[in-house]
Design an enzyme around this catalytic site. Structure first.
Site, PDB file in Angstrom:
ATOM      1  N   THR A 145      19.669  12.672  -2.608  1.00  0.00           N
ATOM      2  CA  THR A 145      18.955  13.745  -2.831  1.00  0.00           C
ATOM      3  C   THR A 145      17.454  14.031  -2.181  1.00  0.00           C
ATOM      4  O   THR A 145      16.840  15.032  -2.306  1.00  0.00           O
ATOM      5  CB  THR A 145      18.562  13.862  -4.383  1.00  0.00           C
ATOM      6  OG1 THR A 145      17.762  12.564  -4.635  1.00  0.00           O
ATOM      7  CG2 THR A 145      19.961  13.708  -4.943  1.00  0.00           C
TER       8      THR A 145
ATOM      9  N   ASP B 202      15.196  12.596   3.299  1.00  0.00           N
ATOM     10  CA  ASP B 202      15.920  11.839   4.443  1.00  0.00           C
ATOM     11  C   ASP B 202      17.489  11.777   4.104  1.00  0.00           C
ATOM     12  O   ASP B 202      18.279  11.843   5.237  1.00  0.00           O
ATOM     13  CB  ASP B 202      15.496  10.267   4.416  1.00  0.00           C
ATOM     14  CG  ASP B 202      14.082  10.058   4.763  1.00  0.00           C
ATOM     15  OD1 ASP B 202      13.278  10.954   5.035  1.00  0.00           O
ATOM     16  OD2 ASP B 202      13.559   9.007   4.834  1.00  0.00           O
TER      17      ASP B 202
ATOM     18  N   LEU C  36      18.679   4.456   1.236  1.00  0.00           N
ATOM     19  CA  LEU C  36      17.611   5.439   1.020  1.00  0.00           C
ATOM     20  C   LEU C  36      16.900   5.471  -0.326  1.00  0.00           C
ATOM     21  O   LEU C  36      15.862   6.256  -0.494  1.00  0.00           O
ATOM     22  CB  LEU C  36      17.656   6.730   1.775  1.00  0.00           C
ATOM     23  CG  LEU C  36      18.670   6.750   3.097  1.00  0.00           C
ATOM     24  CD1 LEU C  36      18.679   8.219   3.491  1.00  0.00           C
ATOM     25  CD2 LEU C  36      17.817   5.880   3.982  1.00  0.00           C
TER      26      LEU C  36
ATOM     27  N   ALA D 295      15.141   5.160  -3.797  1.00  0.00           N
ATOM     28  CA  ALA D 295      13.923   4.398  -4.330  1.00  0.00           C
ATOM     29  C   ALA D 295      13.328   5.249  -4.974  1.00  0.00           C
ATOM     30  O   ALA D 295      13.268   6.598  -4.953  1.00  0.00           O
ATOM     31  CB  ALA D 295      13.028   3.923  -2.905  1.00  0.00           C
TER      32      ALA D 295
ATOM     33  N   SER E 199       9.925   6.498  -4.645  1.00  0.00           N
ATOM     34  CA  SER E 199       9.215   6.607  -3.281  1.00  0.00           C
ATOM     35  C   SER E 199       7.617   7.140  -3.607  1.00  0.00           C
ATOM     36  O   SER E 199       7.085   6.715  -2.519  1.00  0.00           O
ATOM     37  CB  SER E 199       9.954   7.221  -2.485  1.00  0.00           C
ATOM     38  OG  SER E 199      10.281   8.592  -2.630  1.00  0.00           O
TER      39      SER E 199
ATOM     40  N   SER F  93       9.349   0.503   4.757  1.00  0.00           N
ATOM     41  CA  SER F  93       8.120   1.459   4.733  1.00  0.00           C
ATOM     42  C   SER F  93       7.068   1.067   5.477  1.00  0.00           C
ATOM     43  O   SER F  93       6.719  -0.357   5.389  1.00  0.00           O
ATOM     44  CB  SER F  93       8.027   1.829   3.310  1.00  0.00           C
ATOM     45  OG  SER F  93       6.735   2.432   3.195  1.00  0.00           O
TER      46      SER F  93
ATOM     47  N   GLU G   6       4.284   1.162   4.285  1.00  0.00           N
ATOM     48  CA  GLU G   6       3.338   0.829   3.059  1.00  0.00           C
ATOM     49  C   GLU G   6       3.494  -0.687   3.010  1.00  0.00           C
ATOM     50  O   GLU G   6       2.639  -1.068   2.356  1.00  0.00           O
ATOM     51  CB  GLU G   6       3.808   1.510   1.970  1.00  0.00           C
ATOM     52  CG  GLU G   6       3.471   2.845   1.663  1.00  0.00           C
ATOM     53  CD  GLU G   6       2.001   3.281   1.603  1.00  0.00           C
ATOM     54  OE1 GLU G   6       1.129   2.501   1.104  1.00  0.00           O
ATOM     55  OE2 GLU G   6       1.443   4.224   2.018  1.00  0.00           O
TER      56      GLU G   6
ATOM     57  N   TYR H 140       4.607  -0.215  -4.881  1.00  0.00           N
ATOM     58  CA  TYR H 140       5.680   0.040  -4.439  1.00  0.00           C
ATOM     59  C   TYR H 140       5.710  -0.547  -2.951  1.00  0.00           C
ATOM     60  O   TYR H 140       6.752  -0.708  -2.598  1.00  0.00           O
ATOM     61  CB  TYR H 140       5.493   1.647  -3.985  1.00  0.00           C
ATOM     62  CG  TYR H 140       6.110   2.423  -2.885  1.00  0.00           C
ATOM     63  CD1 TYR H 140       7.604   2.647  -3.098  1.00  0.00           C
ATOM     64  CD2 TYR H 140       5.706   2.320  -1.632  1.00  0.00           C
ATOM     65  CE1 TYR H 140       8.600   3.346  -2.091  1.00  0.00           C
ATOM     66  CE2 TYR H 140       6.574   2.916  -0.495  1.00  0.00           C
ATOM     67  CZ  TYR H 140       7.951   3.138  -0.815  1.00  0.00           C
ATOM     68  OH  TYR H 140       8.768   3.941   0.345  1.00  0.00           O
TER      69      TYR H 140
ATOM     70  N   HIS I 195       6.816  10.062   7.208  1.00  0.00           N
ATOM     71  CA  HIS I 195       7.613  11.340   7.886  1.00  0.00           C
ATOM     72  C   HIS I 195       7.747  12.357   6.609  1.00  0.00           C
ATOM     73  O   HIS I 195       8.328  12.288   5.521  1.00  0.00           O
ATOM     74  CB  HIS I 195       9.078  10.937   8.221  1.00  0.00           C
ATOM     75  CG  HIS I 195       9.885   9.872   7.213  1.00  0.00           C
ATOM     76  ND1 HIS I 195       9.212   8.679   6.964  1.00  0.00           N
ATOM     77  CD2 HIS I 195      10.979  10.079   6.754  1.00  0.00           C
ATOM     78  CE1 HIS I 195      10.382   8.039   6.001  1.00  0.00           C
ATOM     79  NE2 HIS I 195      11.300   8.944   5.938  1.00  0.00           N
TER      80      HIS I 195
END
Length: 328
Positions: free
Chosen positions: A10, A13, A78, A80, A82, A127, A129, A151, A181
């Site tokens: 959803t 990405d 993908l 998470a 986020s 990531s 991060e 995170y 991104h």
């Protein structure tokens, strides 16, 4: 026909990756959490060819069912929680989904392909991060990880767990250490979309200004549509590995505001922008800039959309959306 299972379908990405895989002739399955997921209609409208399955990264049994139903050649994790700011408010849930969820999907892949560890190729969305309090500029695959948010800590767990499964079980498991991104599909809680929406609404007279946090923070921003191609390329390699995916160029929030306001003909944004300590991170990540040399040389990947073009694309999209919502 190759088959792929995508968690987090959803998000921006997930949607771009689905479109890419469908264009390459894949049969694509997407994992949706909950029967009344608010983004269900968005996925169906954007990529109607995708077959949706119900599952949750915190529920191993649901992931095993999804594996059996989709029988994938490739799995892209993908999924998470986020939004970094949210992770301080809900550190435990972020850990369960963004961290332990990676272990669950890895275990589901391992159990499904127990007779052949290379039966399924796995991608983990790591990531930038994870670098947090950066120990090296620019950051590359070998840079020490020093996360500065719940995170980031959860992403480090998932990253190392992916490496561990690769080394322990011989799985074809790769991680993409993606730097920021963005796209017109980015959620409005993220600073780039928050700005593009606000600028559009200011231009249309729908709001007076925007409240921000740290304007000096710098990020390496690229286009999500470019970055999903790197994900796919990783799983086409004979050997699994980890790759930094970035533009190698950094910009500040102030520069982002410059481009966004200029896109609607406003040269001086100062009268429209205020700062509020509530939007400051408890532990700030000041400078993220990636060295994607490995991805460029090994994968043959390069970003196509530059920073200014990306921001202009987002503002143009939000102008259309906000005008339509306002009935103008």
């Amino acid at each position: 026909m190759a088959r792929a299972l995508i968690t987090g379908i959803t998000g921006q990405d997930g949607l771009y990756l689905s479109e890419l895989l469908l264009s390459k002739g894949y049969e694509v399955f997407g994992l949706i959490r909950g029967q009344n997921n608010p983004k269900l209609d968005l996925v169906r409208a954007t990529v109607p060819e995708v077959k949706l399955l119900t599952g949750d990264l915190t529920d191993l049994s649901s992931l095993l069912r999804a594996m059996e139903s989709s029988q994938p050649d490739e799995v892209y994790n993908l999924g998470a929680i986020s939004f970094v700011a949210y992770s301080w408010e809900n550190a435990m849930l972020t850990t369960d989904v963004t961290g332990k969820g990676v272990l669950n999907i890895l275990e589901a892949v391992r159990l499904y392909s127990h007779d052949d560890p290379h039966k399924v190729r796995f991608y983990q969305a790591s990531s930038s991060e994870m670098f947090g309090k950066v120990q090296e500029v620019p950051q590359r695959e070998s840079t020490l990880l020093w996360p500065r948010s719940p995170y980031g800590v959860a992403k480090v767990f998932g990253h190392y767990m992916t490496i561990n499964y690769r080394e322990s079980y011989g799985m074809h498991a790769s991680s993409g250490i993606l730097f920021n991104h963005e796209s017109p599909r980015r959620g409005p809680e993220f600073v780039t979309r928050k700005i593009s929406q606000a600028v559009s609404r200011i231009k249309l007279g729908l709001q007076d200004g925007i409240t921000m946090g740290n304007l000096d923070a710098k990020r390496d921003w690229g286009f999500a549509g470019d970055y999903v191609e790197a994900m796919w390329l990783m799983l086409q390699q004979d050997t699994a590995d980890d790759y930094v995916i970035s533009t190698g160029v950094t910009h500040s929030i102030k520069e982002l505001l410059d481009v966004a306001f200029a896109a609607v003909g406003i040269d001086d944004w100062a009268p429209y922008v205020t700062q509020d300590p509530r939007f400051m991170r408890p532990a700030e990540v000041e400078l993220l800039i990636g060295d994607s040399t490995k991805a460029r040389t090994t994968l043959g990947w390069e970003p196509k959309v530059a920073f200014t073009e990306l921001v202009q694309m987002m503002v143009a999209n939000d102008l259309v959306e906000q005008r339509a919502q306002a009935g103008r």
